[in-house]
Design a protein around this motif. Structure first.
Motif, short mmCIF file in Angstrom:
data_model
loop_
_atom_site.label_atom_id
_atom_site.label_comp_id
_atom_site.label_asym_id
_atom_site.label_seq_id
_atom_site.Cartn_x
_atom_site.Cartn_y
_atom_site.Cartn_z
N ARG A 125 22.25 90.80 38.83
CA ARG A 125 23.34 89.83 38.79
C ARG A 125 23.64 89.44 37.35
O ARG A 125 22.76 89.46 36.49
CB ARG A 125 22.99 88.59 39.62
CG ARG A 125 23.02 88.86 41.12
CD ARG A 125 22.80 87.60 41.90
NE ARG A 125 23.10 87.78 43.33
CZ ARG A 125 23.04 86.81 44.23
NH1 ARG A 125 22.69 85.59 43.85
NH2 ARG A 125 23.34 87.05 45.49
N ALA A 126 24.89 89.10 37.11
CA ALA A 126 25.31 88.76 35.74
C ALA A 126 24.67 87.45 35.30
O ALA A 126 24.68 86.46 36.04
CB ALA A 126 26.82 88.64 35.68
N LEU A 127 24.11 87.47 34.10
CA LEU A 127 23.59 86.26 33.48
C LEU A 127 24.63 85.64 32.56
O LEU A 127 24.78 84.43 32.49
CB LEU A 127 22.32 86.56 32.69
CG LEU A 127 21.09 86.96 33.49
CD1 LEU A 127 19.98 87.41 32.56
CD2 LEU A 127 20.63 85.80 34.36
N TYR A 128 25.33 86.50 31.80
CA TYR A 128 26.35 86.01 30.87
C TYR A 128 27.25 87.15 30.42
O TYR A 128 26.84 88.31 30.42
CB TYR A 128 25.69 85.35 29.64
CG TYR A 128 26.67 84.54 28.80
CD1 TYR A 128 27.29 83.41 29.33
CD2 TYR A 128 26.98 84.92 27.50
CE1 TYR A 128 28.21 82.68 28.57
CE2 TYR A 128 27.89 84.19 26.74
CZ TYR A 128 28.51 83.07 27.29
OH TYR A 128 29.41 82.34 26.55
N PHE A 129 28.47 86.79 30.07
CA PHE A 129 29.44 87.70 29.47
C PHE A 129 29.80 87.13 28.11
O PHE A 129 29.95 85.92 27.96
CB PHE A 129 30.72 87.78 30.31
CG PHE A 129 30.54 88.27 31.72
CD1 PHE A 129 30.78 89.59 32.05
CD2 PHE A 129 30.15 87.39 32.73
CE1 PHE A 129 30.64 90.05 33.35
CE2 PHE A 129 29.99 87.84 34.03
CZ PHE A 129 30.25 89.18 34.35
N PHE A 155 28.20 79.95 40.63
CA PHE A 155 28.33 81.05 41.58
C PHE A 155 27.79 82.35 40.96
O PHE A 155 27.84 82.53 39.74
CB PHE A 155 29.79 81.25 41.99
CG PHE A 155 30.37 80.07 42.72
CD1 PHE A 155 30.12 79.88 44.07
CD2 PHE A 155 31.15 79.14 42.04
CE1 PHE A 155 30.66 78.78 44.74
CE2 PHE A 155 31.70 78.05 42.70
CZ PHE A 155 31.44 77.87 44.05
N ALA A 156 27.30 83.24 41.81
CA ALA A 156 26.71 84.49 41.34
C ALA A 156 27.75 85.60 41.28
O ALA A 156 28.71 85.63 42.06
CB ALA A 156 25.56 84.90 42.26
N ILE A 157 27.54 86.54 40.35
CA ILE A 157 28.36 87.74 40.25
C ILE A 157 27.42 88.94 40.25
O ILE A 157 26.59 89.09 39.35
CB ILE A 157 29.20 87.75 38.96
CG1 ILE A 157 30.12 86.52 38.90
CG2 ILE A 157 30.02 89.04 38.87
CD1 ILE A 157 30.94 86.43 37.61
N ALA A 158 27.52 89.78 41.27
CA ALA A 158 26.75 91.02 41.30
C ALA A 158 27.33 91.99 40.27
O ALA A 158 28.55 92.09 40.15
CB ALA A 158 26.79 91.63 42.70
N THR A 187 31.20 92.99 39.98
CA THR A 187 31.89 93.69 38.90
C THR A 187 31.05 94.88 38.48
O THR A 187 29.99 95.14 39.04
CB THR A 187 32.16 92.73 37.72
OG1 THR A 187 33.07 93.33 36.81
CG2 THR A 187 30.87 92.37 36.99
N LEU A 188 31.54 95.62 37.46
CA LEU A 188 30.86 96.83 36.99
C LEU A 188 30.61 96.77 35.49
O LEU A 188 31.25 96.01 34.77
CB LEU A 188 31.71 98.07 37.30
CG LEU A 188 31.99 98.39 38.77
CD1 LEU A 188 32.87 99.65 38.86
CD2 LEU A 188 30.71 98.57 39.56
N ALA A 189 29.70 97.61 35.05
CA ALA A 189 29.37 97.73 33.63
C ALA A 189 28.98 99.16 33.33
O ALA A 189 28.75 99.97 34.25
CB ALA A 189 28.23 96.78 33.27
N THR A 190 28.90 99.48 32.04
CA THR A 190 28.49 100.81 31.61
C THR A 190 27.68 100.67 30.33
O THR A 190 27.92 99.74 29.54
CB THR A 190 29.71 101.73 31.39
OG1 THR A 190 29.29 103.08 31.24
CG2 THR A 190 30.50 101.31 30.17
N PRO A 191 26.69 101.53 30.10
CA PRO A 191 25.87 101.40 28.89
C PRO A 191 26.67 101.54 27.61
O PRO A 191 27.62 102.32 27.53
CB PRO A 191 24.86 102.54 29.04
CG PRO A 191 24.78 102.79 30.51
CD PRO A 191 26.17 102.56 31.02
#
Length: 257
Positions: A156-160, A226-229, A130-134
């Motif tokens: 990798r994502a730790l938490y949302f 499972f991991a999420i990049a 997935t993607l993110a932005t500051p």
């Protein structure tokens, strides 16, 4: 230098019913149905196949002649990912195929961002990306409608969460109107890439407590181990369309370009 973009499929879930914006996929922006604009973005990104997963013939009719495939899916799916899993079965996509889930209410998603999430998955052995932005504005950080993301050092994502994360303890004890420097505040962008085999597996995973508490389906993936990049988007993603006010904003945005 970025590596070459891998081959990828874009699948767009487009559900007719919406409580906040009835018939949302068919609502027009400058005379063009929203779902058509989203499909055009996917084609511009260079997808090898663009599939719109619909639950209503009226959406399918609007897409005729626009160079995309239309997959009629059940109307009772709990999430967009579940809807796309039905498409994966229908088209018999190979398990290692990269499938980008582009939301049906993202008519201005940048082509570079669509390619980047596909590239992120290809360069990682995680089954999902997935993607993110500051985040640079304190109001945005504290807004529960803005999903926040924290990442590991490996990307990798730790938490949302809808809560403000990470919590800058000392700074926020003094002032919550200004964001402290050197804290990686990130807004999650709701675009995903999956390997087709995992997309099909995802629908077999039981819903989880955190997923239900936060109303964030991606937490199901993390809770099951499972991991999420998670990468930063190379270009801004304008906000999606959820309300009449969003439609008006989109019209103004287009008029200024």
């Amino acid at each position: 230098m970025p590596t070459a973009t891998p081959s990828f499929i874009v699948a767009i879930p487009a559900r007719y019913g919406s409580t906040r914006l009835p018939a949302k996929p068919l609502r027009e922006i400058a005379g063009v149905p929203m779902v058509v604009r989203v499909a055009q973005r996917a084609l511009e990104a260079g997808a090898t196949q663009v599939v719109v997963a619909v639950d209503d013939q009226r959406i399918a009719d609007a897409l005729q002649g626009h160079g995309v495939d239309v997959c009629m899916t059940r109307s009772d799916h709990a999430s967009g990912s579940d809807r796309l899993a039905e498409c994966a079965e229908f088209y018999a996509w190979p398990d290692d195929a990269i499938v980008v889930n582009l939301q049906g209410d993202e008519p201005f998603a940048p082509a570079a961002g669509i390619r980047e999430v596909a590239r992120a998955l290809a360069e990682d052995d995680a089954p999902m990306a997935t993607l993110a932005t500051p985040i640079t504005d304190a109001h945005e950080l504290f807004d529960p409608n803005v999903v926040k993301l924290v990442r590991s050092a490996s990307g990798r994502a730790l938490y949302f969460s809808r809560a403000p994360l990470p919590w800058a303890r000392d700074a926020f004890a003094v002032d919550r109107d200004v964001l402290p420097a050197n804290v990686p505040f990130l807004r999650h962008i709701g675009i995903y890439a999956y390997r087709a085999g995992f997309l099909k597996r995802y629908t077999t995973l039981e819903r989880t407590l955190l997923e239900q508490a936060e109303s964030l389906e991606q937490l199901r993936v993390l809770e099951h181990g499972f991991a999420i990049a998670a990468r930063l988007t190379p270009e801004p993603f304008p906000p999606g369309i959820d309300t009449e006010a969003d439609l008006e904003r989109a019209e103004r945005w287009l008029a200024q370009r």
